[in-house]
Design a protein around this motif. Structure first.
Motif, PDB file in Angstrom:
ATOM      1  N   GLU A 160      21.490  -2.048  -5.897  1.00 25.46           N
ATOM      2  CA  GLU A 160      21.976  -0.699  -5.643  1.00 25.46           C
ATOM      3  C   GLU A 160      23.021  -0.679  -4.538  1.00 25.46           C
ATOM      4  O   GLU A 160      22.994  -1.513  -3.636  1.00 25.46           O
ATOM      5  N   HIS A 204      16.963   3.219 -12.383  1.00 27.22           N
ATOM      6  CA  HIS A 204      16.447   2.728 -11.096  1.00 27.22           C
ATOM      7  C   HIS A 204      17.594   2.530 -10.098  1.00 27.22           C
ATOM      8  O   HIS A 204      17.566   3.072  -8.990  1.00 27.22           O
ATOM      9  N   GLU A 205      18.588   1.760 -10.499  1.00 32.38           N
ATOM     10  CA  GLU A 205      19.678   1.465  -9.556  1.00 32.38           C
ATOM     11  C   GLU A 205      20.453   2.732  -9.206  1.00 32.38           C
ATOM     12  O   GLU A 205      20.900   2.899  -8.077  1.00 32.38           O
ATOM     13  N   HIS A 223      18.698   4.973  -6.623  1.00 30.04           N
ATOM     14  CA  HIS A 223      18.811   4.429  -5.264  1.00 30.04           C
ATOM     15  C   HIS A 223      19.963   5.049  -4.471  1.00 30.04           C
ATOM     16  O   HIS A 223      19.987   4.939  -3.250  1.00 30.04           O
ATOM     17  N   GLU A 266      11.425   1.468  -3.049  1.00 25.70           N
ATOM     18  CA  GLU A 266      11.474   0.815  -4.361  1.00 25.70           C
ATOM     19  C   GLU A 266      10.456   1.410  -5.339  1.00 25.70           C
ATOM     20  O   GLU A 266      10.758   1.615  -6.505  1.00 25.70           O
ATOM     21  N   TYR A 304       6.955  -2.475  -5.786  1.00 29.51           N
ATOM     22  CA  TYR A 304       7.590  -1.803  -6.931  1.00 29.51           C
ATOM     23  C   TYR A 304       6.496  -1.280  -7.862  1.00 29.51           C
ATOM     24  O   TYR A 304       6.450  -0.113  -8.217  1.00 29.51           O
TER      25      TYR A 304
END
Ligand SMILES: [Zn+2]
Length: 569
Positions: A229, A258-259, A262, A292, A362
């Motif tokens: 990220e 997800h990325e 971030h 995370e 995670y």
């Protein structure tokens, strides 16, 4: 990138400004977002310092620091060096005749006198290559960009080569998808779905996107994967063949989500010490379960809310994650905050003992986020949720950094003092998440067997196939029959009950054995043959899944729709 065949970047740094008599230049030992000391300076092969035509003395004073001796009144200092770059991952740097990619922390020295100054970056790619990065481009010839400071330079990876560029507007902001390594691959589904994920994420924060341009640097690489990220970009790598499989495609979308998420959680909403960074030492935090874990949770929630993945598939993902967590002995030994703090020496340095030694913040962090979210919805009659907690943090701290206590305080502010008790149980403690949290949204978690005629007695052995196609014991789980018998990670598993054991036949052969009846396992350890006897335990349900509670009240069904953005399946 003039000699891509050598896999070496030629770097030239021109420093204009104050030059102390002894000027220190350092290369980071880690790159933000990836919590492992990687010693990038080992890839610098030679370096030269000069001022005008005069060569200046330069020597190393530690593993990552060069000292340059500057004459008085030096106004221009030039450092020239080469960096070997042939590490194919999102967090490192790579150069060959097809493409160049770098993270600034791998390649750019910084002066310890000043990392706040603006930096102009000129990238000279190989002939015919294009260049992509989130850095703003300067209005001058060549690929010239501006970084407001060293942190921004390091936070803006650069891709150079022949790539496909797709541009889309979402929430009135320009986004770019840069695809490298996807020749002749149909990307239309991704190009359609990513904007919807962006919009679903923005709607959580209910405020304008905090950037003016965002770039996804996407690299297709067979049998590889990963993501990293950044504030205004993300580096994403996956196997193009995964695009053809619906289940794997949903995981690719999860990686994008997800990325992307971030950009708030960790890049802007963050503890104060996670930016600006100490690039020379480990930076410890107890909060990776939020940074995370919550990001992973929201990645999957966003897939459902944006409609790009059916909620049933998202529930299957969570159910399997609960099953996997149940198999990890360390869940009753290490808390989420401990796992976060120790990531530098545990999660990022896995070995044969890892499942006994650490949990993934995670994995468990995402499931605790789910449980906290549902608990908040129950405690407030559906008025508040984990989304509310994120909004409180965003409104209170924005991009300024928060103290370690901020997340707990926001949870208590939204959900009441009861949240403190849940944090003590699930975050600071090691208690399991009880099934009744799922009642809130009308779900039951079933634990079943995939195949009733092939139940596998529990041994506590996790095996893998080696490159040489032998069966190797990867983990021996703590407290298991395999541990009692004396088996160890690294043992080469030869035979079960005196018959050779092929990797693909392990489950079937074990299922022919009975729990509570001894079996023999023959292995090679350090080139010596050993046979161990162990007595397996009863089989564990190997298929967990969420089902709708037929008795669920209308209120629970409403809660589900508010949660997933779609009616209960
Ligand atoms: Zn992440």
């Amino acid at each position: 990138m003039q000699k891509p065949n050598t896999h070496r970047f030629q770097i030239r740094i021109e420093w204009r400004g104050d030059t102390p008599k002894h000027m220190m230049w350092r290369l980071p030992v880690w790159t933000p977002g990836s919590y492992l000391i990687r010693e990038f300076s080992r890839h610098i092969e030679w370096i030269q310092a000069s001022s005008g035509t005069e060569l200046l003395p330069i020597h190393k004073i530690d593993k990552a620091t060069f000292e340059v001796q500057c004459p008085e009144n030096t106004s221009l200092l030039t450092l020239t060096y080469e960096v070997f770059a042939y590490d194919l991952s999102v967090r490192t740097s790579y150069l060959d005749t097809s493409r160049g990619y770098f993270n600034g922390a791998n390649v750019f020295l910084y002066p310890d006198t000043d990392i706040a100054a603006a930096i102009e970056l000129e990238v000279i790619p190989d002939t015919g290559w294009d260049v992509a990065t989130a850095l703003p481009r300067l209005d001058k010839p060549g690929y010239c960009f501006i970084a407001s400071d060293y942190d921004t330079l390091v936070d803006s990876p650069v891709e150079a080569g022949h790539f496909q560029r797709y541009i889309f507007e979402a929430c009135d902001v320009r986004h770019e998808l840069i695809f490298t390594g996807f020749e002749d691959v149909d990307l239309s589904a991704l190009v359609h779905d990513i904007p919807r994920i962006v919009e679903a994420a923005q709607s959580i924060f209910q405020s304008p996107l905090p950037y003016t341009r965002y770039v996804f640097l996407v690299h297709g690489q067979v049998q590889s994967g990963g993501g990293l990220e950044h504030r205004n970009s993300a580096s994403i790598m996956f196997d193009p063949f995964m695009l053809h499989d619906p289940e794997k495609y949903s995981r690719i979308l999860g990686l994008f989500a997800h990325e992307y998420f971030h950009l708030w959680n960790v890049k802007r909403l963050r503890p104060t010490y996670l930016g600006p960074f100490d690039y020379q030492h480990e930076v410890y935090t107890p909060l990776l379960w939020v940074l995370e874990g919550w990001t992973d949770y929201y990645a999957w929630i966003l897939l459902a809310r944006s409609g790009v993945v059916e909620s049933g598939r998202v529930l299957d993902y969570f159910a399997e994650a609960f099953r996997q967590l149940d198999l990890i002995p360390a869940r009753h030994q290490q808390s989420l905050t401990q796992a976060s703090f120790d990531t530098w020496i545990k999660l990022y340095r896995p070995d044969g003992n890892t499942p006994n030694n650490t949990i993934s913040y995670y994995h468990k962090g995402a499931l605790v986020a789910l449980a906290l979210d549902l608990s908040l919805r129950r405690a407030t009659g559906g008025r508040e949720s984990l989304d509310s907690v994120l909004r409180v943090l965003w409104t209170s701290y924005g991009d300024q950094g928060y103290p370690d206590t901020a997340v707990d305080s926001a949870l208590v502010q939204i959900g009441g003092p009861f949240m403190r008790q849940l944090l003590d149980q699930w975050v600071y403690g090691t208690e399991d998440i009880p099934d009744d949290v799922f009642d809130t949204v009308g779900l039951k978690l079933l634990r079943e067997f995939k195949n009733l005629s092939q139940k596998v007695p529990y041994t506590g052995i996790v095996a893998e196939q080696s490159a040489a196609h032998s069966v190797v014991i990867k983990h021996v789980l703590k407290g298991s029959p395999a541990e009692s018998a004396g088996l160890a990670p690294g043992d080469e598993w030869i035979a079960l009950n005196n018959y050779r054991i092929p990797f693909d036949a392990i489950e079937a052969r074990l299922s022919a054995c009975s729990a509570d009846e001894p079996i023999t396992i023959t292995i090679f350890r350090h080139h010596e043959l050993h046979t161990f006897t162990l007595t397996p335990d009863s089989p564990l349900p190997d298929r967990w899944r969420f089902v709708t509670d037929p008795l669920a009240a209308e209120e629970a069904r409403t809660r589900f729709t508010e949660w997933m953005g779609t009616p209960i399946p």
